[in-house]
Design a protein around this motif. Structure first.
Motif, PDB file in Angstrom:
ATOM      1  N   HIS A 192       0.820  -1.217   0.000  1.00 60.90           N
ATOM      2  CA  HIS A 192       0.000   0.000   0.000  1.00 60.90           C
ATOM      3  C   HIS A 192       0.856   1.271   0.000  1.00 60.90           C
ATOM      4  O   HIS A 192       0.346   2.362  -0.188  1.00 60.90           O
TER       5      HIS A 192
ATOM      6  N   ALA B   5       2.697   4.004  -5.001  1.00 57.22           N
ATOM      7  CA  ALA B   5       1.773   5.080  -5.328  1.00 57.22           C
ATOM      8  C   ALA B   5       0.914   4.844  -6.564  1.00 57.22           C
ATOM      9  O   ALA B   5      -0.007   5.609  -6.812  1.00 57.22           O
ATOM     10  N   THR B   6       1.192   3.830  -7.344  1.00 65.23           N
ATOM     11  CA  THR B   6       0.300   3.562  -8.480  1.00 65.23           C
ATOM     12  C   THR B   6      -0.071   2.085  -8.519  1.00 65.23           C
ATOM     13  O   THR B   6       0.641   1.238  -7.983  1.00 65.23           O
ATOM     14  N   GLU B   7      -1.174   1.848  -9.198  1.00 65.42           N
ATOM     15  CA  GLU B   7      -1.651   0.477  -9.332  1.00 65.42           C
ATOM     16  C   GLU B   7      -0.602  -0.388 -10.030  1.00 65.42           C
ATOM     17  O   GLU B   7      -0.346  -1.527  -9.640  1.00 65.42           O
TER      18      GLU B   7
ATOM     19  N   ARG C 248      -5.407   6.257  -8.585  1.00 68.13           N
ATOM     20  CA  ARG C 248      -4.847   7.400  -7.861  1.00 68.13           C
ATOM     21  C   ARG C 248      -5.615   8.658  -8.190  1.00 68.13           C
ATOM     22  O   ARG C 248      -6.077   8.874  -9.288  1.00 68.13           O
TER      23      ARG C 248
ATOM     24  N   LEU D 137      -2.471  14.787  -2.128  1.00 68.35           N
ATOM     25  CA  LEU D 137      -3.139  13.742  -1.360  1.00 68.35           C
ATOM     26  C   LEU D 137      -3.659  14.312  -0.044  1.00 68.35           C
ATOM     27  O   LEU D 137      -2.956  15.064   0.623  1.00 68.35           O
TER      28      LEU D 137
ATOM     29  N   GLN E 175      -9.012   5.940  -0.788  1.00 69.20           N
ATOM     30  CA  GLN E 175      -7.981   4.905  -0.724  1.00 69.20           C
ATOM     31  C   GLN E 175      -6.572   5.471  -0.586  1.00 69.20           C
ATOM     32  O   GLN E 175      -5.756   4.956   0.145  1.00 69.20           O
ATOM     33  N   ASP E 176      -6.289   6.513  -1.349  1.00 68.78           N
ATOM     34  CA  ASP E 176      -4.941   7.055  -1.319  1.00 68.78           C
ATOM     35  C   ASP E 176      -4.886   8.260  -0.399  1.00 68.78           C
ATOM     36  O   ASP E 176      -5.508   9.288  -0.688  1.00 68.78           O
TER      37      ASP E 176
ATOM     38  N   LEU F 250       2.990   7.871   3.741  1.00 72.15           N
ATOM     39  CA  LEU F 250       1.943   7.509   2.791  1.00 72.15           C
ATOM     40  C   LEU F 250       1.457   6.099   3.064  1.00 72.15           C
ATOM     41  O   LEU F 250       2.214   5.143   2.987  1.00 72.15           O
TER      42      LEU F 250
ATOM     43  N   ILE G 159      -1.503   3.935   1.649  1.00 70.73           N
ATOM     44  CA  ILE G 159      -2.641   3.859   0.749  1.00 70.73           C
ATOM     45  C   ILE G 159      -3.492   2.709   1.256  1.00 70.73           C
ATOM     46  O   ILE G 159      -3.026   1.583   1.366  1.00 70.73           O
TER      47      ILE G 159
END
Ligand SMILES: O=C(O)CCC(=O)C(=O)O
Ligand SMILES: [Fe+2]
Ligand SMILES: [Zn+2]
Length: 641
Positions: free
Chosen positions: A451, A454-456, A534, A540, A552-553, A600, A602
């Motif tokens: 998590h 930062a990106t899928e 994102r 964020l 989620q983020d 961070l 996520i």
């Protein structure tokens, strides 16, 4: 007869190969079908250990009229010129495919050529920009002491004590802005080398320092920077990027910075001799036999991505585009295939890596209790298993199962120091580029790590990378933070008791397909955690701790609390009574008060940790929620896990 034909075919093949090399190197020189005054001699040059005298000996043993020999540095061929074509023909007929130069069993291959190269030194003894060689960087005495620091198997003549090379010299002489934190020691026996490479940009900072001990060596530098910023100032044709040979004398320090470090490859050709410039010889060249060389390469580990902007050589740049043009289905085993969008990497650097480096101590003190399901997984592994903990943090899942061999890695150097102090086998590495071979681990855990990406794409890449290093049939366990902190009306412990929520996804590496393996178990939950969109990298929202997650983020604050006066903490260490487990020990610790930082996290769907019985640690007497019993020594004792 049959043998004879076979031999002749072999000779034909060899000469064709030699001529191809010649035509690639020197396209202005043409092969002639008819005898000329000049002969090209393949398989006999400075890189095959042929020298003037061995060639003269070969030629004069079968003919006469030799006028000149031309040897080129770095080449495996040479040229002989005769007073007449007839004399050249006599030598070629007698030697081609039959005779070799002194000391070599392989024959030479010859052909007539229209001319010989005029410039006997097409390789330039020049430096690429950003390279310097500091001669006599260490004294002969220091050289000896440094070489004896390493035991290569044979017993060294003496063992050096204490610090030999005063590291500040590297800084004092401006070779590096601060002290290096990484040292690689290479040993080269004569004939050994290292393939041309560029030290990975994202792994090390700008300056690379190589100290040569014992023997000197020619290092080859080739421009690989493509259309980089400095390419216009580099000489060399479009087809032939420049190649410089730099001699590194013994006791010298080679400093590669800027273009020389980022845009030029460096390597050492495996050979027994080096051609070096010499003021004393008529040709200006000298053939030096190689000695055993030991190099100390000093580097500084880079925390985060490189910012050199040179797309063609930088592993921190432009990988996402390359990936999509290659097709998404391709398995990413090489670092070049990894998604690497720059803003994502920057978020992770600033809000994860830098944060964890700052909070490592505090994190470790407050995060020593293993989650029971993870512990169960670790303890369930059969004897002899090889277990990897990806993102092992302070090592709270390490050292519990003494029957397995466990290694860990984490991107935070500070956390790795904490693990290292506890004797765990760890290294600093990003979970997107695990420095392990394919299919080596029987099991892998990755707990509360993914998590942070930062990106899928990067989250999926991390899962794939974990699958890559797992054995066929290997087992993996992944936990990530949950976004939903309620199940129906029921609040999670995170909301109720300041405990983190999590969701587990267990996977078994599929026998046939690694890609299929991911959704095999807990399909929906597993994918749920990675299929996140994102909302914009740089803006964020900041989460309020112990409340529900709005999206989620989010950035989750980490509050660095100064400890209460005389607060004791339980520091985990390996049991010194031989049970192999990791127990607590008491230590008093004061902490400096540092500002609150964001980390961070996520978040994703929810699961509630089972609460544990409250017990007191027999060692430090503070309360713990998990009871671990040291069965082999005193089953009645209770320690922190
Ligand atoms: O041996 C040397 O001087 C160079 C070693 C090197 O390039 C490396 O280890 O990356
Ligand atoms: Fe290198
Ligand atoms: Zn770079």
């Amino acid at each position: 007869m049959e043998n004879c034909r076979r031999d002749w075919n072999k000779v034909k093949k060899k000469i064709t190969r030699c001529i191809a090399i010649l035509q690639r190197d020197l396209p202005d020189i043409h092969i002639s079908e008819y005898p000329t005054k000049h002969i090209f001699i393949g398989n006999a040059g400075l890189t095959t250990n042929a020298d003037e005298s061995s060639l003269v000996e070969l030629i004069t043993s079968v003919g006469c009229g030799l006028e000149a020999l031309t040897l080129l540095p770095g080449k495996q061929y040479s040229f002989a010129s005769f007073t007449s074509p007839e004399q050249a023909r006599t030598v070629l007929m007698a030697a081609h495919g039959h005779l070799g130069v002194q000391g070599s069993i392989s024959p030479v291959y010859m052909a007539y050529v229209d001319k010989v190269p005029m410039d006997p030194s097409p390789i330039k003894f020049r430096f690429p920009p950003g390279l310097s060689v500091l001669e006599d960087f260490v004294s002969p005495k220091e050289e000896l002491l440094l070489m004896n620091l390493v035991d290569w198997g044979a017993s060294p003549s003496s063992t050096a004590q204490g610090s030999v090379l005063k590291a500040p010299r590297i800084v004092d002489r401006g070779c590096m802005p601060s002290l290096p934190d990484q040292l690689t020691i290479n040993r080269y026996l004569p004939g050994q080398g290292i393939p041309p490479h560029v030290d990975t940009h994202s792994s090390f900072t700008d300056e690379l320092l190589s100290l040569s001990l014992g023997g000197g060596v020619n290092m080859d530098f080739r421009y690989v920077g493509g259309s980089g910023s400095n390419s216009s100032t580099i000489e060399g044709s479009r087809d032939k990027p420049p190649h410089y040979v730099v001699y590194l004398p013994p006791r010298s320090l080679c400093v590669m910075t800027g273009p020389a470090r980022y845009e030029w490859s460096h390597g050492i050709c495996p050979r027994m001799t080096d051609v070096v410039a010499s003021r004393n010889s008529v040709t200006g060249l000298q053939l030096l036999p190689r000695q055993e060389r030991i190099s100390f390469t000093f580097r500084k580990i880079r925390h985060g991505e490189c910012s050199c902007q040179n797309a063609s050589v930088c592993d921190s740049y432009g990988k996402e585009q390359k990936n999509s043009s290659k097709g998404e289905s391709k398995r990413s085993t090489s670092p070049c295939d990894l998604p690497n969008d720059r803003s994502a990497a920057r978020i992770e650097r600033e809000h994860v890596l830098q944060v964890y480096d700052q909070i490592a101590e505090h994190f470790s003190v407050t995060r020593h209790k293993p989650w029971p399901q993870v512990l169960e997984f670790v303890l369930s592994l059969p004897q002899g298993s090889l277990l990897l903990d990806v993102g092992c943090g302070n090592g709270k899942y390490m050292g519990h199962n003494k029957q397995v061999f466990q290694v860990g890695c984490d991107t935070s150097f500070e956390l790795m120091k904490i693990c290292n102090n506890q004797g765990f086998e760890v290294l600093t590495s990003n979970c997107l580029q695990l420095p392990y071979r394919d299919s080596v681990f029987d099991a892998a855990v990755c707990i509360a790590v993914i998590h942070h990406l930062a990106t899928e794409k990067r989250r999926l890449a991390a899962v794939r990378e974990m699958v890559r290093v797992l054995n066929v049939g290997g087992r993996g366990l992944i936990y990530v933070w949950a976004m939903e902190q309620r199940r129906g009306e029921k609040k999670s412990t995170y909301l109720k008791q300041n405990k983190e929520g999590s969701v587990a996804a267990e996977m078994i590496k599929d026998q046939n397909s690694e890609e299929k393996a991911l959704p095999n178990y807990h399909h929906d939950r597993c994918l749920q955690k990675v299929e996140m969109v994102r909302s914009g990298a740089t803006s964020l929202p900041v989460h309020v701790n112990r409340t529900e997650f709005m999206q989620q983020d989010m950035l989750v604050p980490w509050k660095l609390k100064p400890p209460k006066k005389n607060e004791s903490r339980c520091e985990r260490r390996r049991c010194d009574r031989g049970c192999g487990m990791v127990h607590g020990s008491r230590s008093n610790r004061t902490q400096s008060s540092e500002p609150t930082v964001d980390s961070l996290q996520i978040t994703n769907s929810c699961d509630v940790l089972a609460s544990q019985e409250n017990v007191r640690c027999d060692n430090c007497h503070s309360k713990s929620r998990k009871k671990i019993v040291c069965a082999e020594t005193r089953p009645d004792q209770v320690f922190h896990s």
